[in-house]
Scaffold this motif. Structure first.
Motif, PDB file in Angstrom:
ATOM      1  N   SER A  11      55.239   4.121   8.159  1.00 14.03           N
ATOM      2  CA  SER A  11      56.359   3.421   7.513  1.00 14.03           C
ATOM      3  C   SER A  11      56.008   1.950   7.319  1.00 14.03           C
ATOM      4  CB  SER A  11      57.614   3.566   8.375  1.00 14.03           C
ATOM      5  OG  SER A  11      57.405   2.974   9.651  1.00 14.03           O
ATOM      6  N   ALA A  12      56.966   1.201   6.816  1.00 17.89           N
ATOM      7  CA  ALA A  12      56.706  -0.215   6.521  1.00 17.89           C
ATOM      8  C   ALA A  12      56.457  -1.023   7.790  1.00 17.89           C
ATOM      9  CB  ALA A  12      57.874  -0.808   5.736  1.00 17.89           C
ATOM     10  N   THR A  13      57.212  -0.743   8.867  1.00 23.76           N
ATOM     11  CA  THR A  13      57.091  -1.562  10.076  1.00 23.76           C
ATOM     12  C   THR A  13      56.614  -0.798  11.304  1.00 23.76           C
ATOM     13  OG1 THR A  13      59.421  -1.189  10.679  1.00 23.76           O
ATOM     14  CG2 THR A  13      58.928  -3.090   9.259  1.00 23.76           C
ATOM     15  N   SER A  14      56.609   0.522  11.267  1.00 23.40           N
ATOM     16  CA  SER A  14      56.128   1.367  12.377  1.00 23.40           C
ATOM     17  C   SER A  14      56.782   1.001  13.709  1.00 23.40           C
ATOM     18  CB  SER A  14      54.601   1.275  12.505  1.00 23.40           C
ATOM     19  OG  SER A  14      53.973   1.788  11.364  1.00 23.40           O
TER      20      SER A  14
ATOM     21  N   LEU B 116      58.751  12.524   1.860  1.00 21.40           N
ATOM     22  CA  LEU B 116      58.875  11.240   2.556  1.00 21.40           C
ATOM     23  C   LEU B 116      57.782  10.266   2.135  1.00 21.40           C
ATOM     24  CD1 LEU B 116      59.766  12.656   6.079  1.00 21.40           C
ATOM     25  CD2 LEU B 116      61.308  11.366   4.573  1.00 21.40           C
ATOM     26  N   ALA B 117      56.613  10.787   1.811  1.00 18.49           N
ATOM     27  CA  ALA B 117      55.535   9.913   1.330  1.00 18.49           C
ATOM     28  C   ALA B 117      55.865   9.331  -0.032  1.00 18.49           C
ATOM     29  CB  ALA B 117      54.228  10.704   1.261  1.00 18.49           C
ATOM     30  N   ALA B 118      56.582  10.096  -0.841  1.00 15.90           N
ATOM     31  CA  ALA B 118      56.947   9.623  -2.179  1.00 15.90           C
ATOM     32  C   ALA B 118      58.024   8.544  -2.121  1.00 15.90           C
ATOM     33  CB  ALA B 118      57.426  10.797  -3.032  1.00 15.90           C
ATOM     34  N   GLN B 119      58.855   8.573  -1.086  1.00 17.46           N
ATOM     35  CA  GLN B 119      59.907   7.572  -0.892  1.00 17.46           C
ATOM     36  C   GLN B 119      59.818   7.078   0.546  1.00 17.46           C
ATOM     37  OE1 GLN B 119      63.313  10.009  -2.019  1.00 17.46           O
ATOM     38  NE2 GLN B 119      63.323   9.089  -4.059  1.00 17.46           N
ATOM     39  N   PRO B 120      58.912   6.146   0.827  1.00 12.64           N
ATOM     40  CA  PRO B 120      58.566   5.783   2.213  1.00 12.64           C
ATOM     41  C   PRO B 120      59.756   5.303   3.037  1.00 12.64           C
ATOM     42  CG  PRO B 120      56.970   4.895   0.651  1.00 12.64           C
ATOM     43  CD  PRO B 120      58.107   5.413  -0.156  1.00 12.64           C
ATOM     44  N   LEU B 121      59.650   5.558   4.337  1.00 14.56           N
ATOM     45  CA  LEU B 121      60.650   5.106   5.285  1.00 14.56           C
ATOM     46  C   LEU B 121      60.409   3.653   5.653  1.00 14.56           C
ATOM     47  CD1 LEU B 121      60.665   8.263   7.592  1.00 14.56           C
ATOM     48  CD2 LEU B 121      62.352   7.659   5.835  1.00 14.56           C
ATOM     49  N   ARG B 122      61.447   3.021   6.183  1.00 14.63           N
ATOM     50  CA  ARG B 122      61.367   1.603   6.513  1.00 14.63           C
ATOM     51  C   ARG B 122      60.685   1.375   7.854  1.00 14.63           C
ATOM     52  NH1 ARG B 122      64.222  -1.465   9.781  1.00 14.63           N
ATOM     53  NH2 ARG B 122      65.737   0.202  10.129  1.00 14.63           N
ATOM     54  N   SER B 123      61.101   2.114   8.903  1.00 15.53           N
ATOM     55  CA  SER B 123      60.624   1.791  10.250  1.00 15.53           C
ATOM     56  C   SER B 123      60.159   2.997  11.057  1.00 15.53           C
ATOM     57  CB  SER B 123      61.733   1.074  11.033  1.00 15.53           C
ATOM     58  OG  SER B 123      62.867   1.920  11.157  1.00 15.53           O
ATOM     59  N   LEU B 124      60.328   4.199  10.526  1.00 13.04           N
ATOM     60  CA  LEU B 124      60.016   5.417  11.266  1.00 13.04           C
ATOM     61  C   LEU B 124      58.735   6.050  10.752  1.00 13.04           C
ATOM     62  CD1 LEU B 124      61.282   7.540  13.381  1.00 13.04           C
ATOM     63  CD2 LEU B 124      61.896   8.833  11.313  1.00 13.04           C
ATOM     64  N   ASP B 125      57.691   6.044  11.571  1.00 17.92           N
ATOM     65  CA  ASP B 125      56.501   6.838  11.257  1.00 17.92           C
ATOM     66  C   ASP B 125      56.809   8.314  11.507  1.00 17.92           C
ATOM     67  OD1 ASP B 125      55.339   4.393  10.908  1.00 17.92           O
ATOM     68  OD2 ASP B 125      53.764   4.666  12.410  1.00 17.92           O
TER      69      ASP B 125
ATOM     70  N   ALA C 192      66.198  14.892   5.659  1.00 19.60           N
ATOM     71  CA  ALA C 192      67.460  14.236   6.025  1.00 19.60           C
ATOM     72  C   ALA C 192      67.425  13.720   7.460  1.00 19.60           C
ATOM     73  CB  ALA C 192      68.621  15.213   5.835  1.00 19.60           C
ATOM     74  N   ILE C 193      66.845  14.491   8.371  1.00 22.05           N
ATOM     75  CA  ILE C 193      66.736  14.064   9.771  1.00 22.05           C
ATOM     76  C   ILE C 193      65.900  12.792   9.879  1.00 22.05           C
ATOM     77  CG2 ILE C 193      65.781  14.672  12.027  1.00 22.05           C
ATOM     78  CD1 ILE C 193      66.462  17.628  11.295  1.00 22.05           C
ATOM     79  N   ALA C 194      64.749  12.779   9.192  1.00 21.36           N
ATOM     80  CA  ALA C 194      63.862  11.608   9.252  1.00 21.36           C
ATOM     81  C   ALA C 194      64.561  10.371   8.689  1.00 21.36           C
ATOM     82  CB  ALA C 194      62.571  11.896   8.497  1.00 21.36           C
ATOM     83  N   ARG C 195      65.262  10.526   7.575  1.00 16.28           N
ATOM     84  CA  ARG C 195      65.933   9.365   6.986  1.00 16.28           C
ATOM     85  C   ARG C 195      67.072   8.879   7.886  1.00 16.28           C
ATOM     86  NH1 ARG C 195      63.471   8.206   2.671  1.00 16.28           N
ATOM     87  NH2 ARG C 195      62.568   9.760   1.259  1.00 16.28           N
TER      88      ARG C 195
ATOM     89  N   ASP D 101      68.774   3.258  16.102  1.00 14.06           N
ATOM     90  CA  ASP D 101      68.049   2.662  17.221  1.00 14.06           C
ATOM     91  C   ASP D 101      67.654   3.788  18.174  1.00 14.06           C
ATOM     92  OD1 ASP D 101      67.014   1.278  19.340  1.00 14.06           O
ATOM     93  OD2 ASP D 101      68.895   0.288  19.895  1.00 14.06           O
ATOM     94  N   LEU D 102      66.383   4.140  18.191  1.00 16.89           N
ATOM     95  CA  LEU D 102      65.910   5.234  19.024  1.00 16.89           C
ATOM     96  C   LEU D 102      65.451   4.758  20.396  1.00 16.89           C
ATOM     97  CD1 LEU D 102      63.925   7.379  16.434  1.00 16.89           C
ATOM     98  CD2 LEU D 102      66.363   7.355  16.956  1.00 16.89           C
ATOM     99  N   HIS D 103      65.594   3.491  20.663  1.00 13.22           N
ATOM    100  CA  HIS D 103      65.132   2.954  21.949  1.00 13.22           C
ATOM    101  C   HIS D 103      66.270   2.834  22.969  1.00 13.22           C
ATOM    102  CE1 HIS D 103      61.237   1.995  20.197  1.00 13.22           C
ATOM    103  NE2 HIS D 103      61.884   1.485  19.169  1.00 13.22           N
ATOM    104  N   ALA D 104      67.519   3.057  22.516  1.00 20.93           N
ATOM    105  CA  ALA D 104      68.639   2.953  23.455  1.00 20.93           C
ATOM    106  C   ALA D 104      68.558   4.095  24.477  1.00 20.93           C
ATOM    107  CB  ALA D 104      69.958   3.042  22.684  1.00 20.93           C
ATOM    108  N   PRO D 105      68.842   3.804  25.748  1.00 23.11           N
ATOM    109  CA  PRO D 105      68.748   4.837  26.789  1.00 23.11           C
ATOM    110  C   PRO D 105      69.798   5.907  26.605  1.00 23.11           C
ATOM    111  CG  PRO D 105      69.739   2.855  27.683  1.00 23.11           C
ATOM    112  CD  PRO D 105      69.279   2.507  26.306  1.00 23.11           C
ATOM    113  N   ILE D 106      69.412   7.155  26.920  1.00 29.81           N
ATOM    114  CA  ILE D 106      70.320   8.291  26.880  1.00 29.81           C
ATOM    115  C   ILE D 106      70.385   8.868  28.288  1.00 29.81           C
ATOM    116  CG2 ILE D 106      70.725  10.597  25.951  1.00 29.81           C
ATOM    117  CD1 ILE D 106      71.093   8.461  23.875  1.00 29.81           C
ATOM    118  N   THR D 107      71.582   9.072  28.802  1.00 33.15           N
ATOM    119  CA  THR D 107      71.758   9.669  30.124  1.00 33.15           C
ATOM    120  C   THR D 107      71.770  11.157  30.003  1.00 33.15           C
ATOM    121  OG1 THR D 107      73.037   7.764  30.838  1.00 33.15           O
ATOM    122  CG2 THR D 107      73.221   9.774  32.158  1.00 33.15           C
ATOM    123  N   SER D 108      70.879  11.831  30.747  1.00 33.68           N
ATOM    124  CA  SER D 108      70.827  13.289  30.698  1.00 33.68           C
ATOM    125  C   SER D 108      72.086  13.879  31.300  1.00 33.68           C
ATOM    126  CB  SER D 108      69.596  13.805  31.465  1.00 33.68           C
ATOM    127  OG  SER D 108      69.594  15.203  31.510  1.00 33.68           O
TER     128      SER D 108
END
Length: 399
Positions: free
Chosen positions: A75-78, A137-146, A379-382, A388-395
């Motif tokens: 992606s643009a920022t990985s 997804l390659a044809a319409q690149p994502l911003r921050s998600l590899d 759709a899932i990737a977009r 924000d995938l870095h926020a903690p999740i409590t199991s």
């Protein structure tokens, strides 16, 4: 090298063409056919197709020259990454034609909306969906998600492909933020699945002539007592699935049997530690065979389940891709997903096809489901690209 060709876009024609080409690249796991060349031909073809989309592709030797294939769409920022895992191996081809279709399962054949062929359902239909999604997804690149596609070897035997990937890539803090493991789930979003514990239980007694059975210790009767107790114990477990699958014992009809052995396949609950379940099982049966009989338990396979909290971003994004009424599911079979989840990667299992068709002599997948799976992966990737995938999740653990 076999070259894969695919029209641009996600539609029936693209799905039909690409899936047929994937099916006709042999990739039987050598554990089931010693003459099989393994998965490398398929992995190489997948890698070359991904390169044509602009992916960076690497391979890793895992065992006996068999290679994992890893393709990264940058992606643009990985800032984060989504792993999509598909196993490359299939089970063996049918050795006999027992149905009226008379299909050559090494070839792809379309009948109506179904594509037949070995691996069509498990899991080349899912791999087709992932590749078409990567192209989109390659044809319409994502911003921050590899988006990283892992073609893993050996899922059908000992999971050595995914465990090799984990050892190489997940030993630090820079692994994927989420994962989709492709398996036939009928497009359900699976966030939990059972683990598996397989054991052989041996009963040893004393032989005697059947005219004086009281002088012996009957190992078969002891085995029956142990089986009865195991079934009662399992009935109290709250959802484990147990099957007694093999049995052997005795030497002659006029000899009290000195030994008996039986196999047990136990599907442990998603949040259970199978080591603890095994220890409890051993305690439960130690004295159940009867006086003068000894019991041994030999572990054959032990694999934990998967329990990804429903509030995790990957689960929420996958559910949104299917509509408002969808709910996360649990399945009883095991996948590579449990290994990724235990390594700390929030993971779902998802894909076209039904487990009922996997490994069948007339294996098939509905082409419409493959098309929908590809659209949903996009759709899932977009969706994850915007989260924000870095926020903690409590199991949530066990319910």
């Amino acid at each position: 090298m076999t070259a894969l060709t695919v029209p641009a876009g996600i539609d029936h024609a693209a799905v039909t063409q690409l899936l047929a080409e994937l099916i006709e690249i042999p990739s039987v796991n050598p554990a089931y056919d010693a003459a099989s060349p393994g998965e490398n031909m398929l992995g190489d073809a997948v890698g070359e197709l991904c390169r044509s989309f602009g992916c960076t592709v690497t391979t890793t030797d895992v065992v006996d020259g068999r290679r994992n294939t890893l393709a990264r769409l940058t992606s643009a920022t990985s800032e984060k990454s989504l792993l999509i895992e598909a196993h490359l191996d299939t089970v063996s081809l049918p050795t006999a034609r027992t149905n009226d279709r008379q299909l050559d399962m090494s070839r792809a054949e379309v009948r109506g909306d179904r594509m037949y062929g070995r691996g069509a359902c498990d899991v080349k239909g899912g791999l087709t969906a992932a590749l078409l999604a990567m192209q989109q997804l390659a044809a319409q690149p994502l911003r921050s998600l590899d988006v990283v596609l892992l073609g893993a070897i050996d899922e059908e035997y000992q999971f050595r492909g995914v465990t090799s990937y984990i050892a190489e890539h997940l030993t630090d803090q820079h692994g994927p933020n989420a994962a989709i493991v492709l398996e036939p789930t009928q497009l359900q979003v699976v966030h939990e699945h059972h683990g598996v514990l397989r054991v052989e239980i041996g009963i040893t007694g004393r032989a005697a002539h059947t005219s004086r059975p009281e002088e012996g210790r009957n190992a078969i009767l002891g085995a029956l007592r142990v089986i009865d107790h195991l079934e009662a114990w399992n009935d109290r477990s709250g959802g484990r699935i147990m099957a007694v699958t093999t049995v052997s014992g005795g030497t002659a009809i006029n000899i009290v049997p000195e030994s008996c052995a039986f196999g047990v396949d136990l599907r442990v609950l998603p949040w259970e530690d199978p080591h603890e379940v095994l220890a409890t099982m051993v305690e439960e049966i130690n004295d159940r065979a009867g006086d003068g009989l000894s019991v041994t338990v030999t572990q054959l396979l032990l694999d934990a389940g998967m329990a990804t909290p429903a509030q995790t971003p990957i689960v929420r994004a996958a559910l949104r891709s299917g509509g408002e009424d969808e709910a996360p599911a649990r399945v009883p079979f095991g996948t590579d997903g449990s290994k990724l989840a235990r390594a700390g990667v929030p993971t779902i299992v998802f894909g076209p096809g039904s487990i009922d068709q996997a490994h069948a002599d007339d294996e098939w997948v509905d082409l419409r489901d493959v098309t929908m799976a590809a659209e949903r992966i996009v759709a899932i990737a977009r969706s994850l690209d915007a989260e924000d995938l870095h926020a903690p999740i409590t199991s949530s653990g066990a319910p």
